[in-house]
Design an enzyme around this catalytic site. Structure first.
Site, PDB file in Angstrom:
ATOM      1  CG  LEU A  68      41.875  -2.124  35.090  1.00  0.00           C
ATOM      2  CD1 LEU A  68      41.553  -3.253  36.035  1.00  0.00           C
ATOM      3  CD2 LEU A  68      41.536  -2.523  33.672  1.00  0.00           C
ATOM      4  CB  SER A  69      40.825   4.909  34.731  1.00  0.00           C
ATOM      5  OG  SER A  69      41.806   4.553  35.645  1.00  0.00           O
ATOM      6  CD  GLU A  70      36.149   0.784  33.533  1.00  0.00           C
ATOM      7  OE1 GLU A  70      36.367   1.456  34.561  1.00  0.00           O
ATOM      8  OE2 GLU A  70      36.328  -0.449  33.469  1.00  0.00           O
ATOM      9  CG  PHE A  93      31.628  -7.198  29.990  1.00  0.00           C
ATOM     10  CD1 PHE A  93      31.040  -8.287  29.358  1.00  0.00           C
ATOM     11  CD2 PHE A  93      32.907  -7.343  30.508  1.00  0.00           C
ATOM     12  CE1 PHE A  93      31.721  -9.495  29.240  1.00  0.00           C
ATOM     13  CE2 PHE A  93      33.593  -8.547  30.387  1.00  0.00           C
ATOM     14  CZ  PHE A  93      33.002  -9.632  29.756  1.00  0.00           C
ATOM     15  CG  ASP A  95      27.094  -5.763  32.066  1.00  0.00           C
ATOM     16  OD1 ASP A  95      26.084  -6.302  32.498  1.00  0.00           O
ATOM     17  OD2 ASP A  95      27.611  -6.080  30.959  1.00  0.00           O
ATOM     18  CG  HIS A 139      30.749  -9.350  33.742  1.00  0.00           C
ATOM     19  ND1 HIS A 139      30.663  -9.189  35.099  1.00  0.00           N
ATOM     20  CD2 HIS A 139      32.010  -8.954  33.413  1.00  0.00           C
ATOM     21  CE1 HIS A 139      31.813  -8.720  35.576  1.00  0.00           C
ATOM     22  NE2 HIS A 139      32.637  -8.566  34.576  1.00  0.00           N
TER      23      HIS A 139
END
Lengths: 340, 327, 344
Positions: A68-70, A93, A95, A139
């Site tokens: 989870l490391s965009e 998303f 967002d 979201h």
């Protein structure tokens, strides 16, 4: 051959066909396999809403679940694209773009120009947009205008399964970075889609309903609201509205939109984004600047209010532009429309 | 001529020296030219840190990729980017590496594996993970190097990328150029624990600290780390302690530095001086050989500056090329 | 006035290439600072509050200062008054040397060293007869003590305050002197290796094909590093009046071969032609024509065919705190058990 499939299946099929055709296509994203390294099924999810389900079984390690490391994985997709791959990154998303925006607007978007034309960045970032999912303020947004503001990015938002497939295949083959916006409330919508691979060129809007009295321009989910409004206008008011689905927001098909406005003399733009500096503003301003003489009434905008997306269903339902609101906006351009 | 005591051939030794000298001269010359006001924008000079770019990149070929920083001239030169084109780019000319559209902070040459200097601190780390991922998919044994300073080491992108590289076992080497200053703010002030090796450990990758002013120390350590990554041994971090001879950017009065700090570093820690002395002491080359290289490099830089000044500016039509314009 | 104690903590010991070519650990800065904090607690138990510390830029100082200011804010008694030496920080071994010199001038009763064998070597060669309390934060740590720092600090406090007599708590150690031609000698606390690599590079030793000669002050098969090679053929105690010298050879040709842990997690076959005891004071000349000399496992000096390298074992060269002896003495002392002198 064509058959009826959903928007979600069409996206899955586009990815599958492109991965089969081109070994440089890889998929990265949070939970796109879903279950990697967990004790249960290896591809338990296939994306948080199951859009990529089944692709892991077929294409194996060319699908990568990410930490989870965009910033890291979207950046990695961009870096891999600059090095000859054609990655499709999924950012669950739109967002979440805030956490990796630098990689998109300062890196991917600028490489080609900033490096004097010597770089290509064929990356696609697939992302879910739009309200109506009871997903509240972080979201549910339609942040498309943030991306259309940035030179170097291409921004796509299909409204149906046919367009979704053809535009996604085009996006993967395009040499520029593409933000591919999928409306989460359209995933279940079905239409006839060819089994074989095909592309839809960028910058070609689709006239989804012809008419002579007013031009309604929209994209994504609100295309369907516009069609509902047009149906109602035809039935109750004998007004023939022309409905244009932009399909691609950058590049944008000014010609089709302006020719229609010149024909009808009236413009209503429907945008699920907030009103300020939106596609709606952009199109209204462009019409005022270029086809002012043809306008019989002031252009109207129907948008979400300038507020965050509310959670309570009763509020969210009135947040999204409705067919009634579109009819009312048309009423401001043509005197004979009865209030809905 | 005595036996060569170094882990490089004489030819490679002289190539390394030439690279370091080219970087030094390029930067020293920019320092002078910038003061004259001929160069638009701003430049960040790499002078002092030459041993890092050179010591690391002597181990690379065009298949290997680097992601650089705002202080990127040295990395570019060591990666083989054309010096004339670089100089022209810095002058904003049509003959520049990026046809005058990038400038000092965006010099790139993807054909040489140079993925760009970068104006955003820490932005190169995710990009190089992608480059390494591409190499891993293609199986071409390419390695990705990302440089960042002690300042950018505090960016989330760098830390996220360390985790990504470790999780995906990517052939990435994270090179920290620790010059002690994030712009003007000292390392001690800006971090809880100012060890970058510790951060690597936290992500499960080994880290090594070397004197970045010593070409041979960097060369040997980088060689082992790059070989390990190339052979599938995974990512690692190399922390090089270096001294920046100039300020953060040109025009920086550097009043935050201690009195005499630059002079001390130039006198005692200059990588070119120590390199030259060691090779001469070993009897492999003479001062004359080095002077000859110095002379050739000086001519090259003179010529690069002269041709950059004489080069045409980009045509106005260039404003709208190399990007999709939909308005 | 309780005496002053010096602290030299090297932030970059145990950071070299053996993290890559072997499986050496990488002790975090925060852990090094915590080790020091524990040692300081041991010191303050005996009323020592005046501590001089070498400044550095690796983060240990910052961490320990924060630790002390938190303690002071909470009103902890016996808080240490830590003074950073006024000296430039170069980030090299020169810092340890300069700090040890200043501490000697300031008359500290002991110097606590956090580092590897290399750091200890620098301090020992500079601090004269001031005893060193050693804490291991390096790679091979053949010399440095592996022990809980609280106890090291506690024993240092006992010795520095004179509660435990020097005769009991301080021990003399041997070292090896290396001389190239008539240059001033360099020292090694554990081992001197002569290798054919003629450059310093990344300093560490791991290419066994370059090993030619080995001289050790002591050798223990329980250790790792170069002295382990010697320890595996003939152990030599730290207090024995001799060392050992070995001629090394390719493993496939040598009459004796040992599998020696030359670095953490790195076990290599080492061939040995012959070995013999090294008597104190006896200079031995190296027969290697050109190469480099590694002191305590790190290449430090290069030499060529025109130069002569000699090695000599020197007894009673420097002092260390004997932690075990000091605490055992304290345990047998009635007055101490009644709380006399105790500052806590």
């Amino acid at each position: 051959m064509t058959r009826k499939i959903s928007y979600k299946t069409a996206i899955n099929e586009a990815l599958d066909q492109e991965m089969t055709r081109d070994p440089s296509v890889i998929l990265l994203g949070e939970d796109i396999v879903g279950g990697a390294g967990a004790p249960g099924e290896a591809d338990a999810w296939g994306g948080v809403l199951g859009v990529t389900k089944g692709l892991y079984a077929k294409h194996g390690d060319r699908l990568l679940d990410t930490p989870l490391s965009e910033s890291a994985y979207v950046g990695a997709a961009i870096g891999a694209a600059a090095c000859g791959m054609r990655p499709v990154a999924e950012l669950m998303f739109i967002d979440f773009m805030g956490v990796c925006f630098d990689q998109i607007f300062n890196q991917a978007a600028k490489f080609r120009y900033m490096f004097g034309g010597k770089a290509k960045t064929p990356v696609v970032i697939r992302t879910m947009v739009g309200a109506g999912f009871r997903a509240a303020a972080q979201h549910s947004q339609m942040l498309t205008p943030i991306f259309t503001h940035i030179p170097g990015l291409k921004v796509i938002c299909p409204s149906n399964a046919y367009d979704a497939k053809g535009l996604l295949i085009q996006s993967i083959r395009d040499d520029d970075p593409v933000i591919f916006c999928e409306h989460k409330n359209l995933y279940g919508s079905e239409c006839a889609v060819p089994t074989e691979s095909y592309t839809i060129p960028f910058g070609e809007a689709n006239i989804v309903r012809e008419g002579k009295d007013v031009t309604i321009v929209s994209y994504g989910l609100t295309v369907h609201r516009a069609l509902d409004a047009a149906e109602s206008l035809a039935r109750k008011d004998r007004i023939e509205a022309e409905v244009i689905d932009l399909r691609t927001l950058s590049p944008i098909d000014w010609d089709t939109v302006m020719e229609s406005v010149e024909k009808t003399g009236r413009l209503v733009v429907v945008d699920e984004a907030h009103p300020r500096c939106s596609l709606a503003c952009d199109i209204a301003a462009y019409a005022a600047q270029h086809v002012f003489e043809a306008l019989k009434a002031a252009p109207q905008m129907v948008t979400a209010p300038h507020t965050p997306t509310p959670f309570s269903p009763s509020l969210e339902d009135i947040y999204i532009p409705s067919a009634d609101a579109i009819v009312a906006a048309v009423g401001k351009t043509i005197a004979r429309v009865k209030a809905a | 001529m005595s036996d060569n005591p170094f882990p490089l051939s004489l030819e490679d030794l002289m190539r390394a020296y030439r690279t370091m000298r080219t970087i030094r001269d390029f930067e020293e010359r920019l320092h002078i030219e910038f003061a004259k006001g001929d160069i638009p924008g701003f430049v960040h000079l790499y002078a002092g840190e030459e041993a890092v770019a050179t010591g690391v990149q002597m181990h690379l070929t065009d298949i290997d990729r680097i992601a650089s920083t705002h202080r990127g001239h040295g990395h570019c030169i060591a990666k083989g980017v054309d010096v004339h084109e670089m100089m022209a780019e810095i002058y904003g000319k049509a003959t520049g590496s990026c046809r005058g559209k990038g400038g000092s902070m965006h010099i790139a040459d993807l054909s040489k594996g140079m993925m760009g200097a970068n104006g955003i601190l820490g932005a190169g780390a995710p990009l190089i993970c992608g480059a390494a991922l591409a190499s891993k998919f293609r199986g071409d044994r390419g390695v990705g190097i990302t440089y960042f300073g002690d300042g950018a080491a505090n960016q989330g992108t760098v830390l996220e990328s360390m985790n990504l590289a470790a999780a995906w076992d990517l052939p990435v080497v994270f090179v920290v150029e620790n010059n002690g200053y994030a712009e003007s703010t000292s390392v001690e002030f800006a971090t809880g624990v100012d060890s970058y090796v510790d951060r690597a450990s936290g992500f499960g990758m080994p880290g090594v600290t070397v004197d970045g002013m010593d070409f041979f120390a960097v060369y040997e350590a980088a060689g082992e780390i790059i070989r390990r990554a190339r052979d599938g041994g995974g990512p690692a971090l190399l922390e090089c302690s270096v001294a920046r001879f100039y300020g953060h950017f040109e025009g920086d009065a550097q009043t935050y530095k201690a009195k005499g700090e630059n002079e001390y570093n130039r006198e005692n820690r200059d990588c070119l001086k120590s390199f030259r002395k060691r090779v001469c002491d070993a009897g492999l080359a003479t001062d004359r050989d080095f002077d000859q290289i110095d002379l050739e490099v000086a001519r090259l830089i003179d010529d690069a500056v002269a041709s950059a000044k004489a080069a045409p500016l980009p045509k106005p039509s260039e404003l709208l090329t190399d990007v999709y314009v939909s308005y | 006035m309780p005496p002053k104690v010096g602290v030299i903590a090297n932030p970059i010991s145990g950071r070299d290439i053996r993290r890559i070519v072997a499986k050496a650990n990488s002790l975090q800065i925060a852990d090094r600072a915590n080790m020091l904090a524990r040692a300081l607690a041991g010191l303050s138990a005996w009323g020592i509050t005046d501590v001089l510390m070498m400044p550095e830029r690796g983060g240990i100082t910052g961490h320990i200062m924060r630790h002390l200011s938190h303690a002071a804010r909470r009103g902890d008694s016996g808080a240490i008054d830590l003074t950073l030496l006024k000296m430039p920080v170069t980030g090299s071994a020169e810092d340890s040397r300069r700090a040890a010199r200043i501490m000697a001038e300031e008359g500290v009763a002991a110097i606590i060293v956090l580092g590897g064998d290399g750091t200890h070597r620098i301090v020992a060669s500079t601090c004269g007869d001031i005893p060193i309390a050693s804490m291991s934060t390096g790679t091979n740590n053949a010399f440095a003590d592996m022990r809980e720092p609280t106890v090291t600090g506690y024993a240092t406090g006992l010795v520095a305050t004179g509660v435990v007599p020097r005769a009991v708590g301080v021990k003399a150690n041997k070292w090896l002197e290396v001389r190239i031609d008539d240059e001033p000698p360099e020292v090694a606390l554990v081992d001197v290796a002569v290798v054919t690599q003629q450059n310093i590079g990344a300093r560490a030793l791991w290419r066994t094909d370059t090993f030619r000669e080995l001289y050790v002050a002591f050798a223990d098969p329980q250790l790792i590093g170069m002295s382990a090679i010697a320890g595996l053929v003939e152990p030599v105690g730290r207090r024995e009046a001799s060392g050992l010298m070995l001629q090394l050879a390719p493993a496939d040709k040598a009459p004796t071969v040992v599998a020696a842990p030359i670095a953490p997690g790195l076990i290599e076959k080492i061939g040995i032609d012959n070995w013999r005891r090294l008597r104190p004071g006896e200079p031995v000349f190296s027969s290697v024509e050109a190469g480099s000399v590694a002191l305590d496992g790190e290449r430090e000096l290069c030499f060529d065919s025109r130069q002569k390298v000699s090695v000599r074992l020197v007894e009673r060269a420097f002092n260390t705190i004997d932690v075990a002896a000091a605490v055992h003495f304290a345990a047998q002392n009635d007055a101490l058990r009644k709380g006399a002198r105790l500052a806590v």
